[in-house]
Design a protein around this motif. Structure first.
Motif, mmCIF file in Angstrom:
data_model
loop_
_atom_site.group_PDB
_atom_site.id
_atom_site.type_symbol
_atom_site.label_atom_id
_atom_site.label_comp_id
_atom_site.label_asym_id
_atom_site.label_seq_id
_atom_site.Cartn_x
_atom_site.Cartn_y
_atom_site.Cartn_z
ATOM 1 N N LEU A 189 0.349 1.988 7.465
ATOM 2 C CA LEU A 189 1.135 1.319 6.426
ATOM 3 C C LEU A 189 2.422 2.088 6.144
ATOM 4 C CD1 LEU A 189 -1.510 0.283 3.753
ATOM 5 C CD2 LEU A 189 0.034 -1.228 4.981
ATOM 6 N N CYS A 190 2.292 3.379 6.194
ATOM 7 C CA CYS A 190 3.415 4.225 5.790
ATOM 8 C C CYS A 190 4.390 4.489 6.935
ATOM 9 C CB CYS A 190 2.837 5.526 5.263
ATOM 10 S SG CYS A 190 4.022 6.543 4.452
ATOM 11 N N ARG A 191 3.956 4.269 8.177
ATOM 12 C CA ARG A 191 4.832 4.575 9.334
ATOM 13 C C ARG A 191 4.925 3.351 10.245
ATOM 14 N NH1 ARG A 191 6.118 10.142 7.889
ATOM 15 N NH2 ARG A 191 4.447 10.411 6.401
ATOM 16 N N PRO A 192 5.622 2.327 9.788
ATOM 17 C CA PRO A 192 5.684 1.097 10.595
ATOM 18 C C PRO A 192 6.378 1.289 11.939
ATOM 19 C CG PRO A 192 7.132 0.969 8.665
ATOM 20 C CD PRO A 192 6.322 2.203 8.513
ATOM 21 N N ALA A 193 7.217 2.328 12.046
ATOM 22 C CA ALA A 193 7.949 2.512 13.304
ATOM 23 C C ALA A 193 7.093 3.171 14.375
ATOM 24 C CB ALA A 193 9.203 3.338 13.051
ATOM 25 N N ILE A 194 5.872 3.564 14.009
ATOM 26 C CA ILE A 194 4.979 4.189 14.992
ATOM 27 C C ILE A 194 3.935 3.174 15.451
ATOM 28 C CG2 ILE A 194 3.265 6.004 15.373
ATOM 29 C CD1 ILE A 194 4.681 7.709 13.302
#
Ligand SMILES: Nc1ncnc2c1ncn2[C@@H]1O[C@H](COP(=O)(O)OP(=O)(O)OP(=O)(O)O)[C@@H](O)[C@H]1O
Ligand SMILES: [Mg+2]
Length: 627
Positions: A189-194
């Protein structure tokens, strides 16, 4: 000197061997397989990875493997990272108070390696060859060169194999897998770019592609139904920024697992933060209900201490109250939009249209009998007993029109802004109409009002609705001026117990704010001299007794506002129209009109829903008219 005498003087304190101290540290850091996953994935994120794969076997009992495409490590670092307090993330004292990485304690890997069969394969970008290290129970067994892609792969097999007591505490495969999935969901949720992928026993369970819009990741992780209930939060107060989403209170959970709060990119389960979220939902949730929120908090790094607990789930804010209030306000603002009655509201015009008789409606919130002596007292809307009801569709507006005519005939002045009630500053200039535009179909069991909206069928709990109306009206009025009160011809005396009398003595001056005038009358006796005009003066003794009970329930140490809100709830409940009570068209339409004025027309003050809706689509699906 005897040996035993010598013995008693010999030093008993010794520095523990590193392997043992790592095992002890593992007790705090590694609670279960999900903790291992959390630490390894956090390391992968700190290493700048854009792809993180998590493989699990047997709920993590057999194997946990995390591979990333981050910066990797050279051989020296690979060996160092297994030492306690070895970290690349901080170097000096001041760094400890400005932590921007997820890790910093330098103890996760040695702790995990102390309680498992641990294998590390890593290659730094730019290096020709990678390194492989095998560790068992904290002892390095082998270090070798190996071919490997850039990045790091850590395999943890046989977790707790050498600490059987801990292994015994592992729960079923499903339970452990649930914790692992939750952990990965929070990180995703916190790291959408991963890009994240989770597999269990060689089967892919979750796979989230990298996305540029965080909202898409929220939908991927929490599901489309949650996404539909979410509304954005974007709030800032000085240095604290709150962004994200809050779900309408119609979507709740029975546990706190839907609460995702991230502070500077770190998922926290902090008490203060959670309290602030609940405070933002105040009055919208019932006991035992938990909201669904995804909130990202940005706090200056030097304003938050993450070095409070080894798992770093708890943190400490330098300005705790400011953070708390900012989160609470952000949630509250976000929820205001979540109300479906407001959801599609057009931008407010500069003046309130004349068809929004806020002040007039406010006067009728009491639905009770009172002489229209000065033309500003509530008109009698107590239901006529036994008034028969037909169920032919009627528009609330028709009834309002008729009511307006009635008002003229009782010589109510057509002043839309009677003194002190609504001057455009205290009241919002414009409120969208939702309830007032409903077509009234009828009443069911004298308890529920059935209405038709443009897209469906609406059922309103009349008691809950009226409770909300009385609650907000009293609150609003007391914020502006002391609500009008009616003096009792003969003051009503109340005898209380010793403890209750003490509470009422403290409470009485505050209750005066609402027009409830109570004076001590010697000993444990009190005299009620006036009650707010909005309230029924019928059973004052029961009302006051209940108020005291409520205050005692809340606890006298709570802040005055909380206690008074509790008292308002009691007053509202006492005076709200009941279930099994027939209402006339006019009463229903006034109630609908008043709901539009409420800040929270969705829930009664106790958090029960006021209304529910079936969309036409939903009904047609149930009747198999559409698939
Ligand atoms: N996946 C990885 N990729 C690159 N380097 C890593 C990786 N995992 C660990 N490291 C390196 O190993 C060091 C030690 O990791 P470890 O998790 O034990 O401590 P930390 O992350 O610094 O602090 P914490 O104990 O708070 O997690 C890290 O500081 C980092 O330099
Ligand atoms: Mg770490």
């Amino acid at each position: 000197m005897s040996i035993s005498f010598l013995d008693s003087y010999m030093s008993k304190i010794r520095v523990l061997p590193e392997i043992l101290s790592n095992k002890i540290a593992a007790g705090e850091v590694v609670e279960r397989p999900a903790s291992v996953v959390k630490e390894l994935v956090e390391n992968a994120i700190d290493a700048g990875s854009t792809r993180i794969m998590v493989e699990i076997e047997q709920g993590g009992r057999k194997l946990i493997r995390v591979s990333d495409n981050g910066q990797g490590m050279g051989r020296d670092d690979a060996l160092l990272c297994l030492e306690r307090y070895a970290t690349s993330k901080i170097a000096s004292d001041p760094d400890l108070f400005a932590i921007s990485t997820l890790g910093f304690r330098g103890e996760a890997l040695p702790s995990i390696a102390a309680v498992s069969r641990f294998n590390l394969v890593t290659r730094a970008s730019g290096a020709d060859i990678g390194t492989r290290i095998d560790v068992a129970g904290g002892r390095i067994n082998q270090v070798a060169d190996t071919g490997a892609p850039v990045g790091t792969m850590i395999t943890v097999a046989g977790l707790f194999y050498n600490t059987p007591a801990r292994r015994k505490f592992l729960k079923s495969i499903n339970t452990e897998m649930g914790h692992i999935a939750d952990t990965i969901a929070s990180m995703a949720l916190c790291r959408p770019a991963i890009q994240f992928r989770l597999s269990h026993n060689n089967r892919v369970v979750k796979s989230w592609a990298a996305v540029s819009d965080p909202a898409n990741r929220v939908a991927d992780v929490l599901g489309a139904s949650v996404r539909d209930a979410l509304c954005p939060v974007d709030h800032r107060d000085e240095a604290v920024e709150v962004r994200g989403w809050v779900a309408a209170a119609s979507l709740t959970r029975s546990t706190a697992r839907g609460i995702y709060v991230f502070v500077n990119g770190r998922w926290v389960k902090d008490r203060i933060v959670r309290h602030a979220v609940f405070a933002g939902y105040s009055g919208r949730l019932m006991k035992g209900q938990y909201p669904v929120v995804v909130i990202f908090l940005k706090v200056p790094f030097d304003q938050v201490d993450v070095n409070v607990h080894p798992t770093k789930h708890e943190i400490r804010f330098v300005r705790q109250k400011q953070v708390h209030d900012t989160i609470r306000d952000a949630v509250f603002q976000g929820l205001k939009q979540s109300d479906p009655t407001r959801w599609n509201a057009p931008a407010p015009p500069r003046t309130r249209p004349s068809n929004q008789p806020v002040a007039v409606a406010e006067k009728h919130a009491g639905f009770r009998s009172s002489p229209a002596s000065d033309g500003r007292q509530p008109v009698n809307f107590r239901p006529r007993s036994g008034s028969p009801r037909d169920v032919a569709p009627r528009n609330a507006n028709d009834a309002i029109g008729r009511r307006k005519a009635d008002e003229r005939s009782t010589s109510l002045p057509p002043d839309p802004f009677p003194s002190g009630v609504s001057d455009g500053r205290q009241e919002p200039l414009w409120k969208p109409r939702f309830f007032a535009d409903l077509t009234i179909i009828g009443q069911y069991k004298g308890t529920y009002i059935i209405c038709e909206s443009a897209d469906g069928l609406i059922l309103i709990d009349q008691h809950a609705a009226h409770e909300r109306i009385v609650f907000e009206t009293l609150k609003r009025q007391s914020a502006q001026q002391r609500p009008s009160a009616q003096r009792l011809l003969i003051p009503e005396t109340i005898d209380l117990g010793f403890r209750e009398a003490g509470i009422l003595e403290k409470l009485a001056p505050a209750l005066d704010r609402y027009g409830l005038e109570i004076d001590p009358f010697g000993g444990n006796t009190f005299a009620v001299k006036a009650v707010p005009t909005l309230l029924d003066s019928g059973d004052v003794a029961a009302l006051v007794t209940e108020l005291v009970e409520k205050a005692a329930d809340i606890g006298v140490d709570a802040d005055t506002e909380t206690i008074l809100d509790g008292c308002l709830m009691v007053m509202a409940c006492h005076n709200a129209i009941r279930a099994h009570q027939r209402l006339s068209d006019i009463q229903i339409s006034i109630m609908l009109e008043q709901l539009d004025i409420c800040d929270n027309p969705s829930h009664c003050p106790h958090g029960r829903p006021i209304w529910i809706r079936w969309t036409l689509k939903n009904l047609e699906k149930q009747f198999h008219r559409i698939v």
